[in-house]
Design an enzyme around this catalytic site. Structure first.
Site, PDB file in Angstrom:
ATOM      1  N   ASP A  66      -6.207  -6.955  -5.206  1.00 28.33           N
ATOM      2  CA  ASP A  66      -6.073  -5.875  -6.187  1.00 28.33           C
ATOM      3  C   ASP A  66      -6.274  -6.375  -7.610  1.00 28.33           C
ATOM      4  O   ASP A  66      -6.621  -5.596  -8.498  1.00 28.33           O
ATOM      5  CB  ASP A  66      -4.679  -5.239  -6.090  1.00 28.33           C
ATOM      6  CG  ASP A  66      -4.569  -4.301  -4.901  1.00 28.33           C
ATOM      7  OD1 ASP A  66      -5.609  -3.770  -4.472  1.00 28.33           O
ATOM      8  OD2 ASP A  66      -3.443  -4.110  -4.402  1.00 28.33           O
ATOM      9  N   HIS A 115       1.926   2.914  -3.232  1.00 27.13           N
ATOM     10  CA  HIS A 115       0.940   3.580  -4.091  1.00 27.13           C
ATOM     11  C   HIS A 115       1.141   5.089  -4.100  1.00 27.13           C
ATOM     12  O   HIS A 115       0.956   5.745  -5.123  1.00 27.13           O
ATOM     13  CB  HIS A 115      -0.483   3.308  -3.581  1.00 27.13           C
ATOM     14  CG  HIS A 115      -1.137   2.130  -4.225  1.00 27.13           C
ATOM     15  ND1 HIS A 115      -1.415   2.072  -5.557  1.00 27.13           N
ATOM     16  CD2 HIS A 115      -1.566   0.948  -3.712  1.00 27.13           C
ATOM     17  CE1 HIS A 115      -1.995   0.913  -5.843  1.00 27.13           C
ATOM     18  NE2 HIS A 115      -2.090   0.210  -4.742  1.00 27.13           N
ATOM     19  N   GLN A 155       0.834  -1.202   0.000  1.00 28.57           N
ATOM     20  CA  GLN A 155       0.000   0.000   0.000  1.00 28.57           C
ATOM     21  C   GLN A 155       0.872   1.257   0.000  1.00 28.57           C
ATOM     22  O   GLN A 155       0.577   2.222  -0.693  1.00 28.57           O
ATOM     23  CB  GLN A 155      -0.948   0.032   1.201  1.00 28.57           C
ATOM     24  CG  GLN A 155      -1.975  -1.078   1.184  1.00 28.57           C
ATOM     25  CD  GLN A 155      -2.693  -1.190  -0.149  1.00 28.57           C
ATOM     26  OE1 GLN A 155      -3.331  -0.250  -0.592  1.00 28.57           O
ATOM     27  NE2 GLN A 155      -2.573  -2.336  -0.809  1.00 28.57           N
ATOM     28  N   HIS A 196     -53.707  15.082  -0.311  1.00 30.59           N
ATOM     29  CA  HIS A 196     -53.279  13.718  -0.005  1.00 30.59           C
ATOM     30  C   HIS A 196     -54.449  12.924   0.564  1.00 30.59           C
ATOM     31  O   HIS A 196     -54.749  11.820   0.117  1.00 30.59           O
ATOM     32  CB  HIS A 196     -52.152  13.732   1.034  1.00 30.59           C
ATOM     33  CG  HIS A 196     -50.805  14.091   0.486  1.00 30.59           C
ATOM     34  ND1 HIS A 196     -50.504  15.333   0.005  1.00 30.59           N
ATOM     35  CD2 HIS A 196     -49.669  13.366   0.358  1.00 30.59           C
ATOM     36  CE1 HIS A 196     -49.235  15.363  -0.397  1.00 30.59           C
ATOM     37  NE2 HIS A 196     -48.705  14.175  -0.193  1.00 30.59           N
ATOM     38  N   GLU A 250      -9.530   0.500   4.803  1.00 33.37           N
ATOM     39  CA  GLU A 250      -9.919   0.071   3.459  1.00 33.37           C
ATOM     40  C   GLU A 250      -9.621  -1.432   3.277  1.00 33.37           C
ATOM     41  O   GLU A 250     -10.475  -2.203   2.889  1.00 33.37           O
ATOM     42  CB  GLU A 250      -9.131   0.906   2.435  1.00 33.37           C
ATOM     43  CG  GLU A 250      -9.440   0.574   0.997  1.00 33.37           C
ATOM     44  CD  GLU A 250      -8.462   1.253   0.033  1.00 33.37           C
ATOM     45  OE1 GLU A 250      -7.407   1.767   0.481  1.00 33.37           O
ATOM     46  OE2 GLU A 250      -8.750   1.258  -1.176  1.00 33.37           O
ATOM     47  N   HIS A 251      -8.367  -1.815   3.553  1.00 36.90           N
ATOM     48  CA  HIS A 251      -7.955  -3.222   3.460  1.00 36.90           C
ATOM     49  C   HIS A 251      -7.564  -3.718   4.849  1.00 36.90           C
ATOM     50  O   HIS A 251      -6.838  -3.023   5.562  1.00 36.90           O
ATOM     51  CB  HIS A 251      -6.725  -3.378   2.563  1.00 36.90           C
ATOM     52  CG  HIS A 251      -6.888  -2.829   1.188  1.00 36.90           C
ATOM     53  ND1 HIS A 251      -6.337  -1.626   0.805  1.00 36.90           N
ATOM     54  CD2 HIS A 251      -7.537  -3.314   0.107  1.00 36.90           C
ATOM     55  CE1 HIS A 251      -6.638  -1.400  -0.465  1.00 36.90           C
ATOM     56  NE2 HIS A 251      -7.366  -2.396  -0.923  1.00 36.90           N
TER      57      HIS A 251
END
Lengths: 433, 433
Positions: free
Chosen positions: A361, A262, A259, A420, A327-328
């Site tokens: 991934d 990235h 990670q 209504h 996230e992961h």
């Protein structure tokens, strides 16, 4: 050096809270620029697209060459090696198989009052997929965005990808082809998002836009939201690994670095029950950072946002993990299923030491577009449902209206919404109650 | 007079396109004001809330009185008539029964490669519900927002409702009680949204905020999006009625007026295969407008945004309906199920002449929070899923990694993400491939 925390230390809560609230991303404020670009594309259509593409991508286009033709795609993809093609095909097949199971079911039933109720799912008619150019142009992202759309039944899937200096990316085009993308345009930036949302002479508008992009693309997606649907605005990538001492430190180090490499703003955190193992992982990371191609990026991310947290037991690990809402999340422990059952907030969970996050991934099957920045507390990764919508259904019989209509009349009166109530009253009167 | 269109006229396409793109709402730009209010609440917490509530609602509060106590709620709800209480209870029960069917299923399977895959749904931990004060304070909206949250399993549901001049709304409080709302605070506006998103000394932050509000509330929800999840930003209400000539014009007129009476920006459209019936409905609307309590609002909406469209057949009606993508769609035709099957975009469908839309507002069971402004093309009404999120699961065995790991290595190399590839390679090496 990354932060090292001990969950039993007196200052832990303060330091952990600081880690949670650390601001990792400073988005440049490009909103005015983006507003002007969108207005320009809305006003001048293709002409604006062509001018902006010449300016930003150094590519001279005409309305006829905005679209990358099937022939061009076929020719470009011939350059892809057999090994890469096979890998993409295997990935596409696995992603398709996983997402096919997400197709939701329609429902219909008649209740005790005689009302027939239910819902029906339908696909979005047309979707647009943004694919970044240059270094961040990932064929895997094309698969992860396009396949769920096609599984959902989206009839028209239009992709945009900038081609700086006119260079096509064969793998990206092959991924588009394998995923069933219907149209590909060589445009990018806020202008491409505007074209997808509002349409031009050449590009028909879509109903939903997904896919990652830079600050301009993100700002454009925010601006067109409402006119079309968008997916989440993704932040920098994150991984949390919970590991006991019975792991190879080098494997865990590589998972953390996968990670970190990235983005300098990415965040990699290890929670371990074994302080000595934590130190071993720290050493293994440093060693790998000596040779890693993207060591500048990964090193900065690990130094600025990395963390190693030691905990007295796995229950504490789960509790901290739920606050991080990563996230992961990798669970490298003896009984990952048991630990997984305690996890309430995470984008994706990878169970056991044989499941490095990188599998997810590319070829695992689940989507790699996942909620970042603690948004797993309230949102999910990309799925088939993002390309579908649900219409609710209701049918009353005269008997059903007799049974429940009076309550509607009462509530309409309470809310001072006379028409209504009258719309029910007029029908009940016909039935003579 | 509303617009009258004939789908077979030569200028129809132009006029229909104009109807579709008519801008019905001009939101005031309150973004700067809202940004300042949010910053103030983040900085000063309760003190800011108290000051802003004194200013906007003319109510003097202390941290101890921000919350409406259980006793206050019990006392206020004693004022509700037995008839109203029974109606709310019936509505709550039907809404709960409908939404319970929306609870999604977890999944897990092992595929041919030996990979165990799946997903798991979990509720959002804490949700906040915004309820407007004054005229737009609808008990039915409390039920429609709160019940799906509680069905989803949200542990903590905090409601905010402004109490201008200190006046509590007994029906709103009873609806909150019946829905299982856990906390109620007497605050509103952007300051209430900020308190829910960021927390104060007295109010714990939530993860997701839903519920309707004015321009300030909408702007605040947009601003806190990302920090928390939000529901859609709803626009003015809409109804589309497709009716053949075999209907009571007065019933259809009342159905059209039941949206028009909401808001001068609401939109009511009739599509009919019978021009004479269209004229009869037009007359019936005018007649009802003579006496309707909210005739000023309903009349303005009908005059400015209403439309009657005649079509040669129901296939054309369905086609136009899909382009309109209405929030509410009534199918008052002989075979509503057959016509419904041709509808691809609509928030909610009401089948047959015994199903006035108002039933769906109160007691039908389906949610009345629905996509407006053509967003049914890409989004759905509020549901249990809005209060849940999905975590994907993956577990590889050594054999599974051997089967699919090489493809991940290949794709990681293609994307120049070395650590991604190495995290797989290190494990495969251990297996000696």
């Amino acid at each position: 050096m990354p932060v090292t925390l001990d969950a039993t230390a007196p200052d832990f809560e303060t330091r952990f809270a600081a880690l949670l609230s650390a601001k990792r991303e400073d988005s440049p404020d490009v909103d005015d620029t983006v507003a002007a670009i969108i207005a320009d594309v809305r006003r001048r259509g293709d002409a604006a697209l062509i001018e902006l593409t010449a300016k930003f991508d150094r590519v001279t286009l005409t309305p006829a060459t905005l679209r990358i033709t099937t022939d061009e795609i076929a020719q470009a993809t011939r350059e892809v090696s057999a090994e890469e093609r096979a890998a993409l095909e295997q990935a596409a097949e696995r992603i398709r198989a996983y997402h096919a199971r997400q197709l939701p079911e329609d429902a219909q039933w008649t209740d005790a009052a005689g009302a027939t109720l239910g819902w029906r799912w339908t696909p979005v008619s047309a979707a647009g997929l943004y694919v970044p150019g240059g270094l961040a142009s990932y064929p895997s992202s094309v698969l992860m965005n396009a396949i769920p759309a096609k599984v959902a039944g989206v009839e028209r899937l239009a992709m945009v990808v900038p081609t700086p200096d006119g260079v096509l990316n064969p793998l990206v085009l092959l991924a588009a082809h394998l995923s069933g993308v219907d149209e590909v345009y060589r445009i990018g930036g806020a202008q491409a998002v505007a074209a997808l949302a509002y349409g031009t002479e050449t590009i028909q508008p879509v109903d939903k836009i997904t896919g990652p992009g830079n600050a301009f693309v993100a700002a454009a997606k925010r601006r067109v939201f409402g006119k079309v649907g968008i997916d989440m605005i993704a932040g920098p990538s994150e991984i949390l690994v919970i590991a006991d001492g019975d792991n190879d430190p080098d494997w865990i180090a590589l998972d953390l670095l996968s990670q970190a490499e990235h983005d300098e703003s990415a965040q990699s955190i290890l929670i371990t029950t074994d302080p000595a193992f934590g130190q071993a992982v720290s050493k293994a990371v440093d060693k790998r950072l000596e040779t890693l191609a993207r060591r500048a990026i990964a090193g900065a991310s690990w130094r600025d946002f990395g963390a190693i947290i030691t905990v007295p037991n796995l229950a504490t690990a789960a509790e901290l993990s739920n606050r991080i809402a990563s996230e992961h999340l990798e669970l490298c422990v003896a009984d990952p299923e048991a630990l997984s059952a305690q996890i309430t907030h995470a984008g994706a969970i990878f169970l056991g030491q044989w499941t490095p996050e990188a599998i997810g991934d590319y070829v695992g099957g689940p989507n790699h577009v996942l909620p970042t920045a603690r948004s797993a507390r309230f949102s999910s990764g990309l799925s088939v449902l993002d390309f579908m919508k649900r219409t609710t259904l209701a049918r009353m019989t005269p008997e059903a209206l007799r049974a429940i209509g009076p309550a509607a009349e009462t509530l309409a009166a309470s809310e001072s919404l006379e028409a209504h109530g009258l719309s029910v009253t007029a029908r009940l009167d016909k039935l003579n109650r």
